[in-house]
Enzyme design. Structure first.
Site, PDB file in Angstrom:
ATOM      1  CE  LYS A 139      56.040 -89.631  29.942  1.00 35.61           C
ATOM      2  NZ  LYS A 139      54.984 -90.351  30.733  1.00 35.61           N
ATOM      3  CG  ASP A 158      59.355 -90.969  34.741  1.00 32.65           C
ATOM      4  OD1 ASP A 158      60.578 -90.764  34.894  1.00 32.65           O
ATOM      5  OD2 ASP A 158      58.714 -91.727  35.488  1.00 32.65           O
TER       6      ASP A 158
END
Length: 218
Positions: A139, A158
Site C-alpha cells: 500500500k 487503504d
C-alpha cells in the site's frame, strides 16, 4: 447491500467522477512532473510522507513532514529527535526509525531515481520497495509511486478504498488481514471494476478517496 442499492451507489460514484475529473487530471499531472523534475531530496520527502501514513491521517502526515523540513530534521535528524516532533503521527517511534533507515539507503547510498530505474514497470518497482524499505508494504509503495508519477495501474488499498469496494460490490467483505497475496487479489478485482466502469485506475483511487475524505489530496 442489495443490487439496486449498489447500482445507485455506482451512479453516484460515476457522477462524482464527472464532477472532479478535471481536478484529478491536474493532480496527476503534478505528480508526473515530480518524477521528471524532482531531485533526490524531493523524492525522499514524498517517501517519508508515505512511510508515515499507515493508520494516520494523510493531512497530519504531510504536516509532520513539513515540521521536520522546517526544523532541518528530515535529512539529518536523529530518530529520537524526529519522533519527538511527529507526535501527530501514530507509531511515531517506529516510523522515525523507518525514515532514518530509508535515509541511510537513499541519501548515503544510491538515490531513489537510480534504484527505481533498475526496474522496468510499476509493479516491479513496488516489489523492490516493499522488499527493501522497512515499514513500506504494497500500500505504502503504491502510494509513493503514485505520488511521484509512476503508479498509473497500482491500487492504494487503504480503509477508504476498501470500504467503497465493498459498497460497490467489488468485494463481499473487507479482509481482516491483507497479506501480499491478498493485496494483489484485491487489486485485480479493483482493476476489473476500473475497466467495467470506465474510470482509469489512477483516477479511481482519487474518486473513492474523495467520496470519504471530501478532497483530492496526496
Amino acid at each position: 447491500m442489495q443490487n439496486h442499492n449498489r447500482d445507485e451507489y455506482e451512479r453516484e460514484i460515476l457522477a462524482l467522477y464527472k464532477k472532479i475529473k478535471p481536478e484529478i487530471t491536474k493532480r496527476i499531472s503534478e505528480f508526473r512532473k515530480i518524477w521528471k523534475e524532482a531531485d533526490n531530496d524531493a523524492l525522499f520527502t514524498e517517501l517519508s510522507f508515505c512511510l508515515f501514513t499507515p493508520q494516520s491521517s494523510a493531512r497530519q502526515c504531510w504536516k509532520a513532514v513539513n515540521i521536520l523540513l522546517e526544523k532541518d530534521l528530515l535529512f539529518d535528524g536523529h530518530w529520537e529527535d524526529i519522533a519527538r516532533e511527529i507526535n501527530i503521527v501514530r507509531f511515531r517511534n517506529n516510523k522515525a526509525k523507518y525514515l532514518v533507515e530509508a535515509r541511510g539507503r537513499f541519501l548515503c547510498g544510491e538515490g531513489i531515481r537510480e534504484c527505481l530505474d533498475l526496474h522496468a514497470d510499476a509493479r516491479e518497482r513496488r516489489n523492490w520497495l516493499a522488499r527493501n524499505i522497512k515499514g513500506m508494504g504494497y500500500k505504502e509503495a503504491s502510494h509513493f509511486l503514485r505520488n511521484i508519477g509512476l503508479g498509473q495501474n497500482l491500487a492504494i488499498l487503504d480503509r477508504h478504498i476498501l470500504k467503497n469496494m465493498k459498497l460497490l460490490g467489488v468485494i463481499d467483505k473487507i479482509p481482516d488481514t491483507i497479506t501480499g497475496k491478498v493485496y494483489l487479489e484485491l487489486e485485480e478485482k479493483l482493476e476489473a471494476y476500473s475497466k467495467e466502469s470506465g474510470i482509469p485506475m489512477e483516477h479511481l483511487d482519487f474518486v473513492l478517496w474523495y467520496k470519504e475524505a471530501g478532497e483530492v489530496f496526496k
